[in-house]
Motif scaffolding. Sequence first.
Motif, PDB file in Angstrom:
ATOM      1  N   ALA A  65     -12.928  -8.850   7.572  1.00  0.00           N
ATOM      2  CA  ALA A  65     -12.877  -9.258   8.987  1.00  0.00           C
ATOM      3  C   ALA A  65     -12.136  -8.222   9.816  1.00  0.00           C
ATOM      4  O   ALA A  65     -12.537  -7.918  10.944  1.00  0.00           O
ATOM      5  CB  ALA A  65     -12.213 -10.630   9.114  1.00  0.00           C
ATOM      6  N   TYR A  66     -11.054  -7.674   9.272  1.00  0.00           N
ATOM      7  CA  TYR A  66     -10.335  -6.601   9.967  1.00  0.00           C
ATOM      8  C   TYR A  66     -11.274  -5.420  10.197  1.00  0.00           C
ATOM      9  O   TYR A  66     -11.326  -4.851  11.287  1.00  0.00           O
ATOM     10  CB  TYR A  66      -9.142  -6.088   9.162  1.00  0.00           C
ATOM     11  CG  TYR A  66      -8.016  -7.041   8.882  1.00  0.00           C
ATOM     12  CD1 TYR A  66      -7.780  -8.173   9.660  1.00  0.00           C
ATOM     13  CD2 TYR A  66      -7.159  -6.792   7.822  1.00  0.00           C
ATOM     14  CE1 TYR A  66      -6.715  -9.017   9.389  1.00  0.00           C
ATOM     15  CE2 TYR A  66      -6.090  -7.628   7.544  1.00  0.00           C
ATOM     16  CZ  TYR A  66      -5.875  -8.742   8.322  1.00  0.00           C
ATOM     17  OH  TYR A  66      -4.819  -9.563   8.041  1.00  0.00           O
ATOM     18  N   GLU A  67     -11.992  -5.039   9.144  1.00  0.00           N
ATOM     19  CA  GLU A  67     -12.892  -3.883   9.249  1.00  0.00           C
ATOM     20  C   GLU A  67     -14.012  -4.141  10.253  1.00  0.00           C
ATOM     21  O   GLU A  67     -14.407  -3.234  10.993  1.00  0.00           O
ATOM     22  CB  GLU A  67     -13.458  -3.522   7.882  1.00  0.00           C
ATOM     23  CG  GLU A  67     -12.409  -2.935   6.970  1.00  0.00           C
ATOM     24  CD  GLU A  67     -12.906  -2.653   5.572  1.00  0.00           C
ATOM     25  OE1 GLU A  67     -12.329  -1.759   4.940  1.00  0.00           O
ATOM     26  OE2 GLU A  67     -13.856  -3.322   5.101  1.00  0.00           O
ATOM     27  N   THR A  99     -13.325   9.482   7.787  1.00  0.00           N
ATOM     28  CA  THR A  99     -12.925   8.080   7.638  1.00  0.00           C
ATOM     29  C   THR A  99     -13.597   7.222   8.698  1.00  0.00           C
ATOM     30  O   THR A  99     -14.083   6.128   8.401  1.00  0.00           O
ATOM     31  CB  THR A  99     -11.391   7.952   7.723  1.00  0.00           C
ATOM     32  OG1 THR A  99     -10.811   8.692   6.639  1.00  0.00           O
ATOM     33  CG2 THR A  99     -10.941   6.507   7.629  1.00  0.00           C
ATOM     34  N   ILE A 100     -13.656   7.714   9.932  1.00  0.00           N
ATOM     35  CA  ILE A 100     -14.317   6.982  11.020  1.00  0.00           C
ATOM     36  C   ILE A 100     -15.794   6.788  10.705  1.00  0.00           C
ATOM     37  O   ILE A 100     -16.340   5.696  10.871  1.00  0.00           O
ATOM     38  CB  ILE A 100     -14.138   7.706  12.373  1.00  0.00           C
ATOM     39  CG1 ILE A 100     -12.658   7.844  12.741  1.00  0.00           C
ATOM     40  CG2 ILE A 100     -14.933   7.020  13.474  1.00  0.00           C
ATOM     41  CD1 ILE A 100     -11.912   6.547  12.952  1.00  0.00           C
ATOM     42  N   ARG A 101     -16.457   7.854  10.235  1.00  0.00           N
ATOM     43  CA  ARG A 101     -17.880   7.747   9.875  1.00  0.00           C
ATOM     44  C   ARG A 101     -18.089   6.745   8.748  1.00  0.00           C
ATOM     45  O   ARG A 101     -19.035   5.954   8.772  1.00  0.00           O
ATOM     46  CB  ARG A 101     -18.431   9.111   9.470  1.00  0.00           C
ATOM     47  CG  ARG A 101     -18.699  10.034  10.625  1.00  0.00           C
ATOM     48  CD  ARG A 101     -19.438  11.322  10.181  1.00  0.00           C
ATOM     49  NE  ARG A 101     -19.316  12.310  11.211  1.00  0.00           N
ATOM     50  CZ  ARG A 101     -18.329  13.218  11.286  1.00  0.00           C
ATOM     51  NH1 ARG A 101     -17.406  13.287  10.353  1.00  0.00           N
ATOM     52  NH2 ARG A 101     -18.291  14.075  12.285  1.00  0.00           N
ATOM     53  N   ALA A 102     -17.225   6.776   7.738  1.00  0.00           N
ATOM     54  CA  ALA A 102     -17.338   5.844   6.606  1.00  0.00           C
ATOM     55  C   ALA A 102     -17.185   4.407   7.098  1.00  0.00           C
ATOM     56  O   ALA A 102     -17.960   3.520   6.716  1.00  0.00           O
ATOM     57  CB  ALA A 102     -16.294   6.173   5.544  1.00  0.00           C
ATOM     58  N   GLY A 155     -20.168   1.104   7.391  1.00  0.00           N
ATOM     59  CA  GLY A 155     -20.012  -0.129   6.628  1.00  0.00           C
ATOM     60  C   GLY A 155     -19.226   0.028   5.347  1.00  0.00           C
ATOM     61  O   GLY A 155     -19.099  -0.923   4.574  1.00  0.00           O
ATOM     62  N   GLU A 156     -18.701   1.221   5.119  1.00  0.00           N
ATOM     63  CA  GLU A 156     -17.873   1.433   3.940  1.00  0.00           C
ATOM     64  C   GLU A 156     -16.475   0.894   4.213  1.00  0.00           C
ATOM     65  O   GLU A 156     -16.161   0.483   5.328  1.00  0.00           O
ATOM     66  CB  GLU A 156     -17.827   2.930   3.595  1.00  0.00           C
ATOM     67  CG  GLU A 156     -19.183   3.495   3.212  1.00  0.00           C
ATOM     68  CD  GLU A 156     -19.152   5.003   3.012  1.00  0.00           C
ATOM     69  OE1 GLU A 156     -18.078   5.533   2.662  1.00  0.00           O
ATOM     70  OE2 GLU A 156     -20.193   5.637   3.231  1.00  0.00           O
ATOM     71  N   SER A 157     -15.646   0.908   3.183  1.00  0.00           N
ATOM     72  CA  SER A 157     -14.304   0.373   3.300  1.00  0.00           C
ATOM     73  C   SER A 157     -13.273   1.449   2.965  1.00  0.00           C
ATOM     74  O   SER A 157     -12.650   1.423   1.915  1.00  0.00           O
ATOM     75  CB  SER A 157     -14.143  -0.823   2.358  1.00  0.00           C
ATOM     76  OG  SER A 157     -12.903  -1.428   2.542  1.00  0.00           O
ATOM     77  N   PRO A 158     -13.077   2.403   3.877  1.00  0.00           N
ATOM     78  CA  PRO A 158     -12.105   3.460   3.601  1.00  0.00           C
ATOM     79  C   PRO A 158     -10.685   2.893   3.635  1.00  0.00           C
ATOM     80  O   PRO A 158     -10.417   1.902   4.319  1.00  0.00           O
ATOM     81  CB  PRO A 158     -12.325   4.456   4.744  1.00  0.00           C
ATOM     82  CG  PRO A 158     -12.835   3.622   5.862  1.00  0.00           C
ATOM     83  CD  PRO A 158     -13.659   2.539   5.218  1.00  0.00           C
ATOM     84  N   SER A 159      -9.798   3.512   2.907  1.00  0.00           N
ATOM     85  CA  SER A 159      -8.404   3.082   2.911  1.00  0.00           C
ATOM     86  C   SER A 159      -7.792   3.425   4.264  1.00  0.00           C
ATOM     87  O   SER A 159      -7.833   4.570   4.708  1.00  0.00           O
ATOM     88  CB  SER A 159      -7.639   3.783   1.785  1.00  0.00           C
ATOM     89  OG  SER A 159      -6.291   3.375   1.806  1.00  0.00           O
TER      90      SER A 159
END
Length: 141
Positions: free
Chosen positions: A20-22, A47-50, A54-58
């Motif tokens: 939900a945060y993402e 990181t922004i592109r990931a 829809g990815e979950s970067p740290s």
Amino acid sequence: MLYDAADEPATLTPAELHEAYEAELRAAIEGLDADAVASETGVSAETIRALAAGESPSLTLSEAAAILAVDGPDADAIVQEVRDHLLMGMTTGVLDVDTIASNVDLDLSGQEVQQAIEGRTRMTLAELAAIHNYVAGRNAH
């Protein structure tokens, strides 16, 4: 803000709350150029592109706040609101940091939880989700 990314955070798992945060972060950068967001936030364009894909970067709480600040209030204000919300939830739920540390699936001591909440060490979004979920669950009963 992050603390209200889900209407009922206690009904979610920490992983679902993290998602939900993402989703909130993705909404803030939707349609924006990743390089421009990176330049404004200090978060890498990769990181922004990931995140946008829809990815979950740290990400840390501070990085997430910087991303939200692209389309909202100041990043420092966002971080402070999240911390205040956690501390108020701890007060309402009569929780201490040792109780939180022993009941979340994180490899953190009570002192480390306290330092993360107070901003003396970095807190990842995954850590925030676990802590937020536990505090919200205690307050839902």
